[in-house]
Design a protein around this motif. Structure first.
Motif, PDB file in Angstrom:
ATOM      1  N   ARG A 185       0.815  -1.222   0.000  1.00 47.42           N
ATOM      2  CA  ARG A 185       0.000   0.000   0.000  1.00 47.42           C
ATOM      3  C   ARG A 185       0.848   1.272   0.000  1.00 47.42           C
ATOM      4  O   ARG A 185       0.320   2.372   0.083  1.00 47.42           O
ATOM      5  N   GLY A 186       2.116   1.147  -0.085  1.00 49.49           N
ATOM      6  CA  GLY A 186       2.997   2.312  -0.069  1.00 49.49           C
ATOM      7  C   GLY A 186       4.066   2.123   0.984  1.00 49.49           C
ATOM      8  O   GLY A 186       4.044   1.153   1.737  1.00 49.49           O
ATOM      9  N   GLY A 237       3.494   4.602   5.328  1.00 51.66           N
ATOM     10  CA  GLY A 237       2.837   3.964   4.178  1.00 51.66           C
ATOM     11  C   GLY A 237       2.317   4.918   3.137  1.00 51.66           C
ATOM     12  O   GLY A 237       1.961   4.492   2.030  1.00 51.66           O
ATOM     13  N   ASP A 238       2.270   6.223   3.420  1.00 53.26           N
ATOM     14  CA  ASP A 238       1.727   7.150   2.426  1.00 53.26           C
ATOM     15  C   ASP A 238       2.730   8.234   2.036  1.00 53.26           C
ATOM     16  O   ASP A 238       2.368   9.285   1.528  1.00 53.26           O
TER      17      ASP A 238
END
Length: 360
Positions: A225-226, A264-265
């Motif tokens: 997811r990143g 994760g982002d």
């Protein structure tokens, strides 16, 4: 102004133009009226662009009161020196300098302030690297000593638990001996991980970008997811002699930390460059590979920033604090070094590896 005075002023400027130290001259209004070529190189800007700027826009000051301190120096006619402060250059980067401020009254010149800036980044970096290497050697020696003292009792403890397990009349009691054996094995594994590989590196010619692409693939699989993992490679970098598995493990430890730090982002960047005539520790190399692992996470907590290469020091909840010490050991085995710079919003690990043999 007489011809003699004009000639003297011209001679003084000629001398300053050939001085290696950066020199800046401010008038009584604290506006820059002269800088020598060394100062242009330091600030990475031309004299035409800088002449006329205010001292407060160019010079650092610990209390952000540049003009106040320069005016005080003019009035008191006393010079002062500030050490290891940062000046900002054209692209926003900072350089560390020692700064000496010298009022000109003593020389019968027009009222003004002469500022000398001596760049000390390289000396500080060499000192920091030597400290890191000394710290790492001391840590490894301590770990080896502790490992010897821990492994022997652990072996006896595990063996005694196995013998006791065979003598127990009730099989249900074996649950307790099994706990003893499992915990002894866990501690044994922890000590082995702290010590690192016990064989010599198997060196062969390899391309650092193959290593980094392998690491990038593992990170993308581990964090689907990143974050975004981008590359900025220099394709002209030659092969280096190294143990591919160990280099993958070292860079994977760094990249995992970077990916986890972004939440994760965010973004993780892998960058490679070649440095020429570069010093690692106390040794100078003709060519050195610099690899950067950069993330835009919150940064390393300030209270552990100087201790991150010690075992069992971690900024993550539940972290073992072994990833960075192991990575440092694996890179040290290749004659290299890992350094770190961190601030809120950006953390960069610099990995330096020689691109030449020890006897080149």
């Amino acid at each position: 102004m007489t011809a003699q005075t004009t000639g003297k002023r011209s001679l003084e400027r000629t001398i300053l133009d050939h001085v290696n130290m950066a020199v800046l001259l401010f008038d009584r209004e604290l506006r820059l009226e002269y800088l020598n070529p060394a100062a242009e190189i330091l600030f990475e800007a031309s004299a035409r662009h800088m002449i006329g700027q205010a001292a407060a826009d160019l010079l650092p000051c610990p209390d952000n009161q540049v003009e106040v301190r320069l005016v005080a120096a003019l009035r008191s006619r006393h010079p002062f020196t500030e050490r290891e402060i940062n000046v900002t250059v054209a692209d926003g980067r900072t350089k560390t300098v020692n700064c000496t401020v010298l009022p000109l009254h003593h020389f019968g010149a027009d009222e003004g302030v002469l500022v000398e800036l001596y760049q000390v980044d390289r000396q500080l970096r060499i000192t920091r690297e030597e400290h890191l290497l000394t710290q790492h050697r001391a840590t490894q020696a301590l770990i080896r000593g502790l490992a010897h003292e821990i492994k022997n009792p652990l072996g006896g403890l595990r063996g005694a638990a196995q013998l006791l397990e065979q003598e127990l009349p009730d099989p249900a009691l074996c649950e307790y001996t099994r706990i003893i054996i499992d915990e002894a094995d866990r501690l044994q594994s922890l000590v082995d991980r702290m010590l690192g590989p016990n064989r010599m590196p198997q060196r062969e010619a390899l391309n650092i970008h193959d290593v980094l692409e392998h690491v990038r693939g593992l990170i993308l699989a581990e964090f689907p997811r990143g974050p975004e993992v981008v590359r900025d490679y220099d394709p002209s970098i030659p092969d280096l002699m190294g143990d591919g598995d160990r280099l993958i493990q070292a860079f994977l430890n760094l990249a995992r930390n970077a990916a986890a730090a972004t939440g994760g982002d965010g973004r993780v960047e892998l960058r490679t460059r070649v440095l020429r005539q570069f010093t690692i520790g106390s040794r100078r190399y003709r060519l050195v590979l610099q690899t950067q692992v950069r993330d835009d996470g919150p940064g390393i907590p300030e209270d552990i920033r100087d201790k991150i290469f010690f075992p069992m020091v971690s900024g993550k909840q539940g972290g073992t604090g072994l990833g960075l010490p192991i990575a440092q050991e694996l890179i040290n085995q290749h004659g290299g070094l890992i350094e770190c710079e961190s601030r809120p919003g950006e953390t960069v690990f610099f990995v330096y590896l020689p691109l030449e043999s020890e006897h080149a």
